[in-house]
Design a protein around this motif. Structure first.
Motif, PDB file in Angstrom:
ATOM      1  N   ARG A  26     -25.161 -19.684  23.651  1.00 47.17           N
ATOM      2  CA  ARG A  26     -25.097 -21.003  23.026  1.00 47.17           C
ATOM      3  C   ARG A  26     -26.383 -21.311  22.260  1.00 47.17           C
ATOM      4  NH1 ARG A  26     -21.914 -24.974  27.242  1.00 47.17           N
ATOM      5  NH2 ARG A  26     -21.720 -26.244  25.374  1.00 47.17           N
ATOM      6  N   ALA A  27     -27.510 -20.782  22.734  1.00 45.31           N
ATOM      7  CA  ALA A  27     -28.771 -20.991  22.019  1.00 45.31           C
ATOM      8  C   ALA A  27     -28.792 -20.284  20.668  1.00 45.31           C
ATOM      9  CB  ALA A  27     -29.938 -20.494  22.875  1.00 45.31           C
ATOM     10  N   HIS A  28     -27.917 -19.300  20.502  1.00 41.68           N
ATOM     11  CA  HIS A  28     -27.838 -18.568  19.234  1.00 41.68           C
ATOM     12  C   HIS A  28     -26.553 -18.916  18.475  1.00 41.68           C
ATOM     13  CE1 HIS A  28     -30.984 -16.175  21.180  1.00 41.68           C
ATOM     14  NE2 HIS A  28     -31.318 -15.780  19.971  1.00 41.68           N
ATOM     15  N   GLY A  29     -26.147 -20.156  18.571  1.00 42.39           N
ATOM     16  CA  GLY A  29     -25.019 -20.639  17.780  1.00 42.39           C
ATOM     17  C   GLY A  29     -23.670 -20.550  18.453  1.00 42.39           C
ATOM     18  N   GLY A  30     -23.634 -20.131  19.699  1.00 42.47           N
ATOM     19  CA  GLY A  30     -22.363 -20.009  20.387  1.00 42.47           C
ATOM     20  C   GLY A  30     -21.689 -21.351  20.624  1.00 42.47           C
ATOM     21  N   TYR A  31     -20.388 -21.381  20.498  1.00 45.90           N
ATOM     22  CA  TYR A  31     -19.500 -22.521  20.709  1.00 45.90           C
ATOM     23  C   TYR A  31     -19.614 -23.612  19.654  1.00 45.90           C
ATOM     24  CZ  TYR A  31     -17.525 -20.509  24.822  1.00 45.90           C
ATOM     25  OH  TYR A  31     -16.827 -19.681  25.658  1.00 45.90           O
ATOM     26  N   ALA A  32     -20.390 -23.363  18.594  1.00 45.10           N
ATOM     27  CA  ALA A  32     -20.366 -24.279  17.450  1.00 45.10           C
ATOM     28  C   ALA A  32     -19.014 -24.184  16.741  1.00 45.10           C
ATOM     29  CB  ALA A  32     -21.506 -23.943  16.485  1.00 45.10           C
ATOM     30  N   ALA A  33     -18.448 -22.978  16.681  1.00 43.09           N
ATOM     31  CA  ALA A  33     -17.157 -22.800  16.012  1.00 43.09           C
ATOM     32  C   ALA A  33     -16.042 -23.502  16.771  1.00 43.09           C
ATOM     33  CB  ALA A  33     -16.853 -21.317  15.864  1.00 43.09           C
ATOM     34  N   LEU A  34     -16.061 -23.448  18.092  1.00 43.81           N
ATOM     35  CA  LEU A  34     -15.017 -24.115  18.870  1.00 43.81           C
ATOM     36  C   LEU A  34     -15.119 -25.628  18.716  1.00 43.81           C
ATOM     37  CD1 LEU A  34     -12.647 -24.001  20.800  1.00 43.81           C
ATOM     38  CD2 LEU A  34     -14.268 -23.856  22.714  1.00 43.81           C
ATOM     39  N   ARG A  35     -16.348 -26.150  18.704  1.00 49.20           N
ATOM     40  CA  ARG A  35     -16.503 -27.589  18.487  1.00 49.20           C
ATOM     41  C   ARG A  35     -15.968 -27.985  17.103  1.00 49.20           C
ATOM     42  NH1 ARG A  35     -19.351 -29.925  22.468  1.00 49.20           N
ATOM     43  NH2 ARG A  35     -20.666 -28.581  23.776  1.00 49.20           N
ATOM     44  N   ARG A  36     -16.239 -27.150  16.119  1.00 47.70           N
ATOM     45  CA  ARG A  36     -15.717 -27.409  14.782  1.00 47.70           C
ATOM     46  C   ARG A  36     -14.186 -27.358  14.786  1.00 47.70           C
ATOM     47  NH1 ARG A  36     -15.535 -29.992  10.188  1.00 47.70           N
ATOM     48  NH2 ARG A  36     -15.071 -28.717   8.356  1.00 47.70           N
ATOM     49  N   ALA A  37     -13.608 -26.449  15.573  1.00 47.40           N
ATOM     50  CA  ALA A  37     -12.156 -26.349  15.655  1.00 47.40           C
ATOM     51  C   ALA A  37     -11.554 -27.627  16.207  1.00 47.40           C
ATOM     52  CB  ALA A  37     -11.768 -25.158  16.528  1.00 47.40           C
ATOM     53  N   PHE A  38     -12.172 -28.196  17.238  1.00 53.03           N
ATOM     54  CA  PHE A  38     -11.659 -29.438  17.808  1.00 53.03           C
ATOM     55  C   PHE A  38     -11.759 -30.582  16.801  1.00 53.03           C
ATOM     56  CE2 PHE A  38     -12.588 -27.611  22.197  1.00 53.03           C
ATOM     57  CZ  PHE A  38     -11.240 -27.424  22.490  1.00 53.03           C
ATOM     58  N   GLU A  39     -12.766 -30.548  15.928  1.00 53.65           N
ATOM     59  CA  GLU A  39     -12.890 -31.575  14.886  1.00 53.65           C
ATOM     60  C   GLU A  39     -11.779 -31.440  13.843  1.00 53.65           C
ATOM     61  OE1 GLU A  39     -16.748 -31.126  13.224  1.00 53.65           O
ATOM     62  OE2 GLU A  39     -17.814 -31.702  15.062  1.00 53.65           O
ATOM     63  N   LEU A  40     -11.445 -30.194  13.498  1.00 53.75           N
ATOM     64  CA  LEU A  40     -10.445 -29.946  12.464  1.00 53.75           C
ATOM     65  C   LEU A  40      -9.027 -30.159  12.957  1.00 53.75           C
ATOM     66  CD1 LEU A  40     -11.905 -26.662  10.899  1.00 53.75           C
ATOM     67  CD2 LEU A  40     -11.831 -28.914   9.815  1.00 53.75           C
ATOM     68  N   GLY A  41      -8.769 -29.879  14.216  1.00 57.18           N
ATOM     69  CA  GLY A  41      -7.418 -29.896  14.747  1.00 57.18           C
ATOM     70  C   GLY A  41      -6.721 -28.581  14.481  1.00 57.18           C
ATOM     71  N   GLY A  54     -14.378 -30.587  27.648  1.00 61.03           N
ATOM     72  CA  GLY A  54     -14.070 -31.995  27.819  1.00 61.03           C
ATOM     73  C   GLY A  54     -13.123 -32.559  26.785  1.00 61.03           C
ATOM     74  N   GLN A  55     -12.341 -31.695  26.129  1.00 62.35           N
ATOM     75  CA  GLN A  55     -11.450 -32.141  25.054  1.00 62.35           C
ATOM     76  C   GLN A  55     -10.012 -32.343  25.522  1.00 62.35           C
ATOM     77  OE1 GLN A  55     -12.410 -32.803  21.804  1.00 62.35           O
ATOM     78  NE2 GLN A  55     -14.489 -32.552  22.596  1.00 62.35           N
ATOM     79  N   GLY A  56      -9.751 -32.150  26.821  1.00 64.33           N
ATOM     80  CA  GLY A  56      -8.405 -32.322  27.325  1.00 64.33           C
ATOM     81  C   GLY A  56      -7.465 -31.179  26.990  1.00 64.33           C
ATOM     82  N   TYR A  57      -8.027 -30.069  26.541  1.00 60.18           N
ATOM     83  CA  TYR A  57      -7.221 -28.905  26.183  1.00 60.18           C
ATOM     84  C   TYR A  57      -7.391 -27.836  27.250  1.00 60.18           C
ATOM     85  CZ  TYR A  57      -5.978 -24.513  23.941  1.00 60.18           C
ATOM     86  OH  TYR A  57      -5.436 -23.288  23.690  1.00 60.18           O
ATOM     87  N   ALA A  58      -6.275 -27.279  27.734  1.00 56.98           N
ATOM     88  CA  ALA A  58      -6.301 -26.280  28.805  1.00 56.98           C
ATOM     89  C   ALA A  58      -6.057 -24.894  28.222  1.00 56.98           C
ATOM     90  CB  ALA A  58      -5.241 -26.597  29.857  1.00 56.98           C
ATOM     91  N   PHE A  59      -6.901 -23.955  28.618  1.00 58.78           N
ATOM     92  CA  PHE A  59      -6.714 -22.563  28.191  1.00 58.78           C
ATOM     93  C   PHE A  59      -7.460 -21.654  29.156  1.00 58.78           C
ATOM     94  CE2 PHE A  59      -8.165 -18.816  25.706  1.00 58.78           C
ATOM     95  CZ  PHE A  59      -6.918 -18.243  25.512  1.00 58.78           C
ATOM     96  N   ASP A  60      -6.832 -20.530  29.478  1.00 54.68           N
ATOM     97  CA  ASP A  60      -7.493 -19.536  30.324  1.00 54.68           C
ATOM     98  C   ASP A  60      -7.126 -18.145  29.833  1.00 54.68           C
ATOM     99  OD1 ASP A  60      -9.132 -18.530  32.260  1.00 54.68           O
ATOM    100  OD2 ASP A  60      -8.099 -19.499  33.939  1.00 54.68           O
ATOM    101  N   ILE A  61      -7.929 -17.167  30.247  1.00 61.59           N
ATOM    102  CA  ILE A  61      -7.781 -15.783  29.808  1.00 61.59           C
ATOM    103  C   ILE A  61      -7.646 -14.898  31.036  1.00 61.59           C
ATOM    104  CG2 ILE A  61      -8.860 -13.836  28.597  1.00 61.59           C
ATOM    105  CD1 ILE A  61     -10.402 -15.898  26.927  1.00 61.59           C
ATOM    106  N   GLU A  62      -6.706 -13.977  30.971  1.00 58.81           N
ATOM    107  CA  GLU A  62      -6.533 -12.983  32.024  1.00 58.81           C
ATOM    108  C   GLU A  62      -6.705 -11.591  31.415  1.00 58.81           C
ATOM    109  OE1 GLU A  62      -3.134 -11.514  35.244  1.00 58.81           O
ATOM    110  OE2 GLU A  62      -3.009 -13.509  34.332  1.00 58.81           O
ATOM    111  N   ILE A  63      -7.462 -10.749  32.095  1.00 55.54           N
ATOM    112  CA  ILE A  63      -7.682  -9.388  31.625  1.00 55.54           C
ATOM    113  C   ILE A  63      -6.616  -8.472  32.196  1.00 55.54           C
ATOM    114  CG2 ILE A  63      -9.246  -7.394  31.667  1.00 55.54           C
ATOM    115  CD1 ILE A  63     -11.588  -9.286  31.716  1.00 55.54           C
TER     116      ILE A  63
END
Length: 607
Positions: free
Chosen positions: A223-238, A353-362
């Motif tokens: 996150r210190a190197h720009g991580g999760y900025a794209a996901l936050r932008r995605a929540f803004e765009l819809g 904290g956006q009310g969106y549920a998602f999980d990943i299974e390997i």
């Protein structure tokens, strides 16, 4: 359905391996003691069918603990999942990493594919087999590409137990490979993923900018190197805005098919049938390909974030990462990243904290090249043999579990991050009009600096080879891996774009660039390619099942014959190749003749 079980019983270790995955049995039908449960009760109907997808993890659990899958273990697993044993046997024998015959607990896998073959794999195999002969307690198996082409020749040792232990030796010597098999815990630690990226730390990188810079185990560093900025932008765009950005950026699939990613996402998102799924195809088994491995080992949180964005865009709440079975460190890194993401609220019921549920299974693959085909991958996850399905219907309509599914490979997904952080116009300005953005290339073979390179689309083959330090006396360059095509050493001005390689009569594929100098015997290389396709054909359709065998047979004859006799076999190869290309059900058979054809026509391989 009829379930016919044998009389064989699982050992305590086998039972424990299955129960650790599935929990204790709930009835005598599932294998519990009669004193603890009622034989008259059995899980059935939909509840039983919904557990079929645990068959592959169950086979892994037994194979990891014991080293092979006995009849008793298979029967017990089938009882637990209400799967016919005959069907489970067909699945267990489909994958090269499983065996239903007794073998030593330690197995040393030696790569004999293209990059390793040109780096002395034959001498390595011969030396190891002398040192680890009968009575050594180690099984030695020659096999296809291990995805370590930048460090060829390669060996992977797997010791069954609880937990299973693995050790990689690459570049391998006889002594190092024997040590990895004899004492996996004492083998030297595998080098950093950054060593596979000669450009690591350079300015201007987009997809590889964090590899070798961030700690792959630390979400805070990411996150210190720009991580999760794209996901936050995605929540803004819809969701619709995200798909629009990906579409406007011109992103196409990086696995070889080059299908527009935005169109695939839009088609899935618009399907009324639910649930929707996201599947990341990390089963890169094309000889010469290792870029997805490097990303997962060096920047795992980027893949977690990009899968989350894809799922948000298409309305999915469950994702599957189908990870190649020969990648133990990538498995470790991705498992850790997913666990940390859950703990930090980056996966789960309320992402960021956006009310969106998602999980990943390997889900781990088990050694089957054909599972790189998307529908074969779906079958594998669902607990069936990894055989391709006929299309239509397409995965965006009926994919995993018969539901709308987006399937992308690792490189395609991580391209979404710069699209959202810099914007579609800035991303589309990289590369060319029809091939936009940066591209990863896996360079191996007769070069001084093998590894993963990032270049904008439109760079030439010569520019890439110059970066990698191509050696003198270059004989041929293979683009796209075993399913690709050869080009001559004087064709260095070929632009590395999808349209440029097509115009040049070859293919870019997944980005494989393998260089071979004149010390590499080309006929032997072509024979290895034919052997690879014969081994990896799933056998479902006749053109591929028979054609790959006939191709290998003809190449064996050509090596020993000359003149008119060889010409007859080349004519036969062309006829068989056309039949496979026109009539095979999937890309494996359709491309099995490509490399051999290009070597005959462009290189004059048998003149």
């Amino acid at each position: 359905m009829d379930l016919h079980f044998g009389d064989s019983k699982p050992s305590d270790e086998e039972r424990a391996a299955v129960d650790a995955l599935l929990g204790p049995p709930q009835s005598s039908w599932e294998g519990a003691d009669r004193s603890d449960a009622d034989l008259r009760w059995a899980r059935g109907g939909r509840a039983a069918r919904d557990r079929r997808d645990l068959l592959l993890p169950g086979l892994h659990a037994v194979n990891d603990r014991i080293g092979w899958i006995s009849e008793g273990a298979l029967d017990y697993l089938c009882r637990r999942l209400t799967v016919p044993p005959a069907e489970a046997y067909g699945v267990a024998t489909f994958y090269s990493m499983f065996t239903v015959k007794p073998r030593p607990a330690t197995v040393l896998h030696l790569c004999t594919d293209l990059a390793c073959a040109s780096a002395g794999a034959a001498d390595l195999c011969a030396g190891v087999e002398v040192r680890l002969g009968p009575g050594s307690g180690v099984g030695v198996e020659r096999g296809p590409c291990l995805g370590l082409c930048e460090r060829a020749p390669a060996a992977l040792a797997v010791r069954a137990g609880d937990p299973v232990r693995t050790a990689v030796s690459a570049p391998a010597t006889v002594e190092a490979a024997v040590l990895a098999a004899s004492a996996p815990d004492s083998a030297p630690e595998e080098p950093s993923a950054a060593l596979a990226v000669p450009q690591a730390g350079q300015d201007g990188l987009v997809l590889l900018r964090r590899v070798g810079v961030v700690d792959p185990a630390s979400p805070d560093d990411y996150r210190a190197h720009g991580g999760y900025a794209a996901l936050r932008r995605a929540f803004e765009l819809g969701p619709a805005g995200v798909i629009r950005e990906v579409t406007d950026a011109g992103l196409v699939g990086r696995g070889g098919a080059a299908f527009p990613t935005g169109r695939k996402w839009q088609a899935t998102a618009s399907q009324p049938d639910h649930p929707h799924y996201v599947v990341c195809n990390a089963d890169e088994s094309e000889p010469g390909t290792f870029k997805d491995r490097v990303i997962m080992e060096g920047d795992p949180y980027a893949l977690v974030e990009s899968m989350t964005i894809a799922a948000y865009a298409v309305g999915a709440h469950q994702g599957y990462l189908y990870l190649r079975g020969e990648y133990p460190r990538a498995l470790e890194r991705m498992s850790h990243a997913i666990e940390q993401a859950r703990a930090r609220g980056l996966l789960g019921d309320d992402v960021l904290g956006q009310g969106y549920a998602f999980d990943i299974e390997i889900r781990r693959g088990a050694g089957a090249y054909i599972c790189g085909e998307e529908t074969a991958l779906f079958n594998s996850i669902e607990g069936y043999r990894g055989e391709p399905r006929s299309k239509p219907p397409f995965p965006v309509e009926k994919g995993l579990f018969g539901r709308p599914t987006v399937e992308n490979n690792v490189e395609t997904l991580v391209n979404v991050l710069p699209i959202l952080t810099t914007g579609a116009p800035a991303y589309a300005a990289i590369g060319t009009g029809k091939s936009t953005g940066p591209k990863l290339f896996c360079v191996s073979g007769s070069v001084d600096r093998p590894g993963v390179y990032e270049l904008p689309f439109g760079a030439t083959l010569g520019e890439l080879l110059e970066l990698a330090g191509v050696r003198t006396r270059l004989r041929a360059v293979l683009l796209g891996g075993a399913a690709g095509g050869f080009v001559r050493p004087d064709e260095r001005d070929i632009p590395l774009t999808f349209e440029g390689t097509r115009q040049a009569g070859t293919t870019l594929g997944s980005g494989v660039v393998m260089a071979f100098d004149d010390t590499v015997p080309l006929p032997r290389l072509l024979l290895r390619i034919a052997e690879f396709f014969r081994d990896e054909s799933c056998g479902q359709c006749v053109p591929c099942r028979v054609g790959t065998v006939r191709q290998e047979e003809a190449l064996h004859r050509i090596v020993a014959r000359t003149g008119a006799a060889a010409a007859d076999d080349i004519a036969l190869l062309r006829e068989v190749g056309r039949a496979m290309r026109d009539a095979s059900i999937c890309g494996l058979g359709q491309s099995a003749w490509n490399a051999v054809e290009s070597a005959v026509d462009r290189l004059g391989a048998y003149e």
